[in-house]
Design an enzyme around this catalytic site. Structure first.
Site, PDB file in Angstrom:
ATOM      1  N   CYS A 185       0.838  -1.207   0.000  1.00  0.00           N
ATOM      2  CA  CYS A 185       0.000   0.000   0.000  1.00  0.00           C
ATOM      3  C   CYS A 185       0.869   1.252   0.000  1.00  0.00           C
ATOM      4  O   CYS A 185       2.034   1.218   0.353  1.00  0.00           O
ATOM      5  CB  CYS A 185      -0.864   0.025   1.260  1.00  0.00           C
ATOM      6  SG  CYS A 185      -1.927  -1.396   1.416  1.00  0.00           S
TER       7      CYS A 185
ATOM      8  N   ARG B  70       4.469   0.575  -6.334  1.00  0.00           N
ATOM      9  CA  ARG B  70       4.489  -0.286  -5.146  1.00  0.00           C
ATOM     10  C   ARG B  70       3.526  -1.464  -5.304  1.00  0.00           C
ATOM     11  O   ARG B  70       3.547  -2.401  -4.518  1.00  0.00           O
ATOM     12  CB  ARG B  70       4.136   0.515  -3.894  1.00  0.00           C
ATOM     13  CG  ARG B  70       5.066   1.669  -3.627  1.00  0.00           C
ATOM     14  CD  ARG B  70       4.477   2.638  -2.614  1.00  0.00           C
ATOM     15  NE  ARG B  70       4.327   2.037  -1.304  1.00  0.00           N
ATOM     16  CZ  ARG B  70       5.309   1.989  -0.392  1.00  0.00           C
ATOM     17  NH1 ARG B  70       6.472   2.509  -0.682  1.00  0.00           N
ATOM     18  NH2 ARG B  70       5.125   1.444   0.770  1.00  0.00           N
TER      19      ARG B  70
ATOM     20  N   TRP C 123      -2.941  -2.530  -1.542  1.00  0.00           N
ATOM     21  CA  TRP C 123      -2.534  -3.863  -2.011  1.00  0.00           C
ATOM     22  C   TRP C 123      -3.147  -4.819  -1.001  1.00  0.00           C
ATOM     23  O   TRP C 123      -2.704  -4.895   0.142  1.00  0.00           O
ATOM     24  CB  TRP C 123      -1.006  -3.954  -2.018  1.00  0.00           C
ATOM     25  CG  TRP C 123      -0.459  -5.095  -2.803  1.00  0.00           C
ATOM     26  CD1 TRP C 123      -0.320  -5.181  -4.147  1.00  0.00           C
ATOM     27  CD2 TRP C 123       0.032  -6.335  -2.293  1.00  0.00           C
ATOM     28  NE1 TRP C 123       0.243  -6.376  -4.514  1.00  0.00           N
ATOM     29  CE2 TRP C 123       0.463  -7.120  -3.384  1.00  0.00           C
ATOM     30  CE3 TRP C 123       0.155  -6.860  -1.024  1.00  0.00           C
ATOM     31  CZ2 TRP C 123       1.017  -8.393  -3.233  1.00  0.00           C
ATOM     32  CZ3 TRP C 123       0.709  -8.126  -0.864  1.00  0.00           C
ATOM     33  CH2 TRP C 123       1.114  -8.875  -1.981  1.00  0.00           C
TER      34      TRP C 123
ATOM     35  N   ASN D 106      -0.873   1.637   5.660  1.00  0.00           N
ATOM     36  CA  ASN D 106      -0.023   0.643   4.998  1.00  0.00           C
ATOM     37  C   ASN D 106       0.479  -0.284   6.097  1.00  0.00           C
ATOM     38  O   ASN D 106       1.007   0.176   7.098  1.00  0.00           O
ATOM     39  CB  ASN D 106       1.155   1.311   4.285  1.00  0.00           C
ATOM     40  CG  ASN D 106       2.088   0.266   3.658  1.00  0.00           C
ATOM     41  OD1 ASN D 106       1.667  -0.858   3.381  1.00  0.00           O
ATOM     42  ND2 ASN D 106       3.348   0.622   3.483  1.00  0.00           N
ATOM     43  N   GLY D 107       0.267  -1.602   5.912  1.00  0.00           N
ATOM     44  CA  GLY D 107       0.752  -2.564   6.910  1.00  0.00           C
ATOM     45  C   GLY D 107      -0.340  -3.576   7.214  1.00  0.00           C
ATOM     46  O   GLY D 107      -1.303  -3.715   6.467  1.00  0.00           O
TER      47      GLY D 107
ATOM     48  N   GLU E  72      19.120 -15.356 -11.192  1.00  0.00           N
ATOM     49  CA  GLU E  72      18.618 -13.981 -11.398  1.00  0.00           C
ATOM     50  C   GLU E  72      18.015 -13.830 -12.789  1.00  0.00           C
ATOM     51  O   GLU E  72      16.956 -13.219 -12.961  1.00  0.00           O
ATOM     52  CB  GLU E  72      19.750 -12.985 -11.176  1.00  0.00           C
ATOM     53  CG  GLU E  72      19.392 -11.530 -11.395  1.00  0.00           C
ATOM     54  CD  GLU E  72      18.236 -11.044 -10.522  1.00  0.00           C
ATOM     55  OE1 GLU E  72      17.866 -11.731  -9.558  1.00  0.00           O
ATOM     56  OE2 GLU E  72      17.664  -9.978 -10.859  1.00  0.00           O
TER      57      GLU E  72
ATOM     58  N   LYS F 265      14.128 -12.754 -13.471  1.00  0.00           N
ATOM     59  CA  LYS F 265      13.722 -11.631 -14.333  1.00  0.00           C
ATOM     60  C   LYS F 265      12.683 -12.092 -15.344  1.00  0.00           C
ATOM     61  O   LYS F 265      11.658 -11.459 -15.542  1.00  0.00           O
ATOM     62  CB  LYS F 265      14.944 -11.062 -15.058  1.00  0.00           C
ATOM     63  CG  LYS F 265      15.868 -10.242 -14.188  1.00  0.00           C
ATOM     64  CD  LYS F 265      15.266  -8.956 -13.722  1.00  0.00           C
ATOM     65  CE  LYS F 265      14.866  -8.750 -12.343  1.00  0.00           C
ATOM     66  NZ  LYS F 265      15.261  -9.184 -11.120  1.00  0.00           N
TER      67      LYS F 265
ATOM     68  N   GLU G 225       9.264 -13.062 -13.589  1.00  0.00           N
ATOM     69  CA  GLU G 225       8.482 -12.048 -12.850  1.00  0.00           C
ATOM     70  C   GLU G 225       7.912 -10.970 -13.768  1.00  0.00           C
ATOM     71  O   GLU G 225       6.945 -10.311 -13.410  1.00  0.00           O
ATOM     72  CB  GLU G 225       9.304 -11.425 -11.730  1.00  0.00           C
ATOM     73  CG  GLU G 225      10.424 -10.527 -12.149  1.00  0.00           C
ATOM     74  CD  GLU G 225      11.099  -9.841 -10.958  1.00  0.00           C
ATOM     75  OE1 GLU G 225      10.415  -9.506  -9.983  1.00  0.00           O
ATOM     76  OE2 GLU G 225      12.324  -9.659 -11.011  1.00  0.00           O
TER      77      GLU G 225
ATOM     78  N   HIS H  39      20.917 -34.584 -12.299  1.00  0.00           N
ATOM     79  CA  HIS H  39      20.147 -35.014 -11.114  1.00  0.00           C
ATOM     80  C   HIS H  39      18.674 -34.679 -11.249  1.00  0.00           C
ATOM     81  O   HIS H  39      17.970 -34.546 -10.258  1.00  0.00           O
ATOM     82  CB  HIS H  39      20.755 -34.345  -9.861  1.00  0.00           C
ATOM     83  CG  HIS H  39      22.204 -34.678  -9.682  1.00  0.00           C
ATOM     84  ND1 HIS H  39      22.645 -35.884  -9.200  1.00  0.00           N
ATOM     85  CD2 HIS H  39      23.312 -33.971 -10.004  1.00  0.00           C
ATOM     86  CE1 HIS H  39      23.975 -35.899  -9.193  1.00  0.00           C
ATOM     87  NE2 HIS H  39      24.401 -34.759  -9.672  1.00  0.00           N
TER      88      HIS H  39
ATOM     89  N   LYS I 122       6.928  -3.555  -5.305  1.00  0.00           N
ATOM     90  CA  LYS I 122       8.338  -3.159  -5.327  1.00  0.00           C
ATOM     91  C   LYS I 122       8.997  -3.439  -3.991  1.00  0.00           C
ATOM     92  O   LYS I 122      10.149  -3.810  -3.915  1.00  0.00           O
ATOM     93  CB  LYS I 122       8.471  -1.668  -5.661  1.00  0.00           C
ATOM     94  CG  LYS I 122       9.911  -1.190  -5.764  1.00  0.00           C
ATOM     95  CD  LYS I 122      10.677  -1.931  -6.846  1.00  0.00           C
ATOM     96  CE  LYS I 122      12.134  -1.564  -6.907  1.00  0.00           C
ATOM     97  NZ  LYS I 122      12.900  -2.483  -7.813  1.00  0.00           N
TER      98      LYS I 122
HETATM   99  C1  AGP Z   1      13.294  -8.677  -7.812  1.00  0.00           C
HETATM  100  O1  AGP Z   1      13.184  -8.237  -9.151  1.00  0.00           O
HETATM  101  C2  AGP Z   1      12.038  -8.373  -7.021  1.00  0.00           C
HETATM  102  N1  AGP Z   1      11.705  -7.002  -7.097  1.00  0.00           N
HETATM  103  C3  AGP Z   1      12.135  -8.911  -5.595  1.00  0.00           C
HETATM  104  O2  AGP Z   1      12.579 -10.253  -5.636  1.00  0.00           O
HETATM  105  C4  AGP Z   1      13.073  -8.117  -4.662  1.00  0.00           C
HETATM  106  O3  AGP Z   1      14.415  -8.319  -5.042  1.00  0.00           O
HETATM  107  C5  AGP Z   1      12.866  -8.646  -3.230  1.00  0.00           C
HETATM  108  O4  AGP Z   1      11.528  -8.394  -2.852  1.00  0.00           O
HETATM  109  C6  AGP Z   1      13.816  -7.983  -2.212  1.00  0.00           C
HETATM  110  O5  AGP Z   1      13.558  -6.615  -2.152  1.00  0.00           O
HETATM  111  P1  AGP Z   1      14.602  -5.690  -1.339  1.00  0.00           P
HETATM  112  O6  AGP Z   1      15.909  -5.751  -2.058  1.00  0.00           O
HETATM  113  O7  AGP Z   1      13.997  -4.317  -1.367  1.00  0.00           O
HETATM  114  O8  AGP Z   1      14.703  -6.246   0.054  1.00  0.00           O
END
Ligand code: AGP
Length: 609
Positions: free
Chosen positions: A2, A27, A74, A100-101, A482, A486, A489, A505, A604
């Protein structure tokens, strides 16, 4: 997560709230709303879905007000719908709150309030806050909020206003971030600084257990007991322009192209080029305490976790310090085997990830030396570690982490060199050699970005695939993870990263013409091993792409497509190999019409567990 925004000042409040909410969209959210005070009446407007729907609604029946609050929700408790969208009100409609929370004890609170005669209209946890403020309201809004928050358990960043105490917004924080913007006869409250930068660069960060009473004549800070606090005003240098897209189609693409500069900025001022000495006095942990460190534990989530896996190679190879890398969401529940000679490194670009913050708080009882590697000044995690090494990536708007990953690698390389120097593990000549390789990386990154067009053409061949396998070994196994993250996601294509040695394996059973494999194959100590993986895949009709050094002629005979990168010290290959994988994922997702900057279901910063 949020987002909250609030404004008090002479300007018309609705456009400011709407523009502010747009700056919080990244966000992640599923509904939005505003509440404004017009003379002595509160007017609320909420929609399910995006802010554009709220704008349409407001065009049809405009709101006018002198001050107000806004929210992007959210959903955590209660479906995404108009009724559950914030702001929420008390029984009389004279108090509204945005939050937010998560209020973890909202059900017993709701039950008790109902028994006391309060009527509820939503399924949310947030609504209990409005009714608690109503319950305790006498004459002062801030005093009522102080009473109300004593009963809350969980995490909250709230902004509250009321027609029973006009002219002020009361904010309170325990968990998710709250920032206050100090303008000229106007003041702001927000979940982060992005919405404020068009109006002011004077920012105050609330700590847990703190409140702000925001009016047009000024802002008063106090704790939950009402004791007045003197708060430091930070001058934020991020310009609004840095927040904008700079001509790129998406923030993510802009941020991919910012990486050479981000690595330069993160290294800048921390290396003395003549002596090769690393200068990290700023981190707030003395060389003396680092000298005694016998091991390190890296705690993180997502992309930051992948950076931590690369950091393990840096620290073990350069500083000769054993490193464990842990998912924060798992590690926080473990029996910690730590002591004051353990360096706990929490990597988080946002500094607000709930699991990483919780893991940090959990390990502190063992008294390790704790260091944050973070991109947001004064965010929650660096405020709770002994020291902090900031990455200088600037604001990252795209939900998918890109430039902050590269900045984290640069910070980890600096830390490894610093630790090695402090512990006497490398001499000046070795330091200079590593530093020379590091200094060359931004230019090599630029060379890769210059071939973005050919990576785009290659990516477009894979837009309709549904599965992808990514393989790497050694320091490039995290790069495989990674690259897969990418792709999955932002394009929603299923992708898995694996160490090459694991193929036999299990994963090799997946290989057929519908399961292409992306490999990372620099000329390093495991090059031949990777070639064996490639031939095993080839004999099973698997399609293979390879990120490989541009002067490697041999690989061209072994795979279907090569993505060339400049050669570099093998330990630093992740800085370069990651870029084509980011671009590959971006172009596929963009072609598939995915919401690249705000992928579905993602936020985010994951500030709730
Ligand atoms: C990665 O592309 C995502 N945005 C997510 O995995 C992110 O890296 C993860 O939530 C950690 O966020 P932070 O680095 O703000 O702790």
């Amino acid at each position: 997560m949020c987002g909250i925004i609030g404004y008090t000042g002479p300007k018309s409040v609705v456009p400011i709230l709407i523009e502010g909410l747009k700056k919080l969209e990244y966000r992640g959210y599923d509904s939005a709303g505003v509440a404004v005070v017009n003379k002595s009446k509160i007017q609320v407007r909420r929609v399910k879905g995006k802010i554009i729907g709220l704008e349409k609604n407001l065009k049809l029946s405009p709101l006018n007000g002198s001050y107000g609050v806004g929210h992007t929700r959210w959903a955590t408790h209660g479906r995404p719908c108009e009724e559950n969208a914030h702001p929420h009100q008390d029984c009389t409609g004279s108090i509204v709150v945005v939050h937010n929370g998560i209020i973890e004890n909202y059900l017993p609170l709701k039950q008790k309030l109902k028994e006391e005669g309060h009527t509820f209209c939503t399924e949310t946890d947030t609504e209990v806050i409005a009714h608690l403020v109503e319950k305790y309201f006498q004459s002062s809004l801030e005093e009522a909020v102080q009473q109300a928050v004593q009963e809350l358990e969980g995490a909250y960043a709230i902004a509250v206003l009321s027609t029973r105490d006009l002219g002020k917004i009361v904010a309170a924080k325990d968990g998710p971030p709250v920032v206050v913007g100090l303008g000229d006869k106007e003041n702001f409250v927000s979940s982060d600084i992005n919405p404020l930068l068009n109006y002011t660069q004077k920012i105050v960060f609330l700590e847990d257990g703190e409140m702000a009473v925001i009016g047009t004549q000024g802002v008063k800070f106090c704790d939950f007991k009402g004791s007045v606090l003197e708060k430091k005003v930070e001058h934020i240098t991020w310009s609004p322009l840095m927040i904008e897209k700079g001509g790129f189609k998406h923030f993510m693409l802009k941020e991919i192209f910012e990486q050479p500069q981000v690595v330069r900025d993160t290294l800048k001022g921390r290396i003395s080029l003549d002596s090769g000495k690393i200068c990290l006095d700023e981190i707030g942990i003395t060389p003396e305490s680092l000298k005694d460190i016998t091991r390190a534990v890296i705690i993180a989530c997502g992309t930051s976790y992948h950076a931590g896996l690369v950091g393990k190679y840096f620290l073990e190879t350069i500083a000769r310090v054993p490193v464990d890398v842990e998912f924060a969401s798992e590690y926080r529940y473990r029996e910690f085997i730590l002591d004051e000679k353990t360096l706990v490194i929490v990597i988080s670009q946002s500094g607000e990830t709930a699991d990483s913050l919780a893991a940090l708080r959990a390990v502190k009882e063992k008294n390790p030396v704790s260091l944050a590697i973070c991109n947001v000044v004064n965010s929650s995690i660096p405020r709770e570690t002994d020291g902090v090494l900031y990455t200088h990536a600037g604001p990252e708007i795209g939900v998918a982490a890109t430039k902050t990953f590269s900045a984290q690698l640069a910070a980890l390389a600096l830390l490894a060199l610093h630790l090695a120097q402090v512990k006497g593990k490398i001499n000046e000549k070795e330091s200079l050699s590593f530093i020379e390789s590091l200094q060359r990386i931004p230019h090599k990154m630029e060379n890769i970005l210059n071939q973005a067009k050919s990576i785009e053409e290659l990516a477009l061949e894979f837009v309709s695939f549904s599965h992808f396998l990514y393989l790497g070994r050694g320091v490039n196994f995290p790069v495989a993870l990674e690259g897969a993250l990418k792709l999955k996601e932002i394009s929603y294509i299923h992708a898995e990263g694996y160490p090459g040695g694991e193929m036999k394996h299990g994963p090799i059973a997946l290989i057929d013409e519908k399961m292409p494999t992306m490999t990372i194959v620099p000329r390093d100590g495991v090059y031949e091993k990777m070639l064996s993986n490639i031939s095993e895949i080839k004999t099973r009709d698997g399609y293979i792409l390879a990120v490989a050094f541009e002067d490697d002629e041999e690989i061209k005979e072994k795979v279907d497509k090569v993505i060339p990168i400049p050669s570099v010290h093998p330990l630093f290959t992740p800085f370069l190999a990651t870029l084509p994988l980011q671009l590959f994922a971006y172009y596929i997702a963009s072609k598939r019409g995915a919401d690249v900057d705000q992928p579905r279901n993602l936020a985010k910063s994951v500030t709730v567990e």
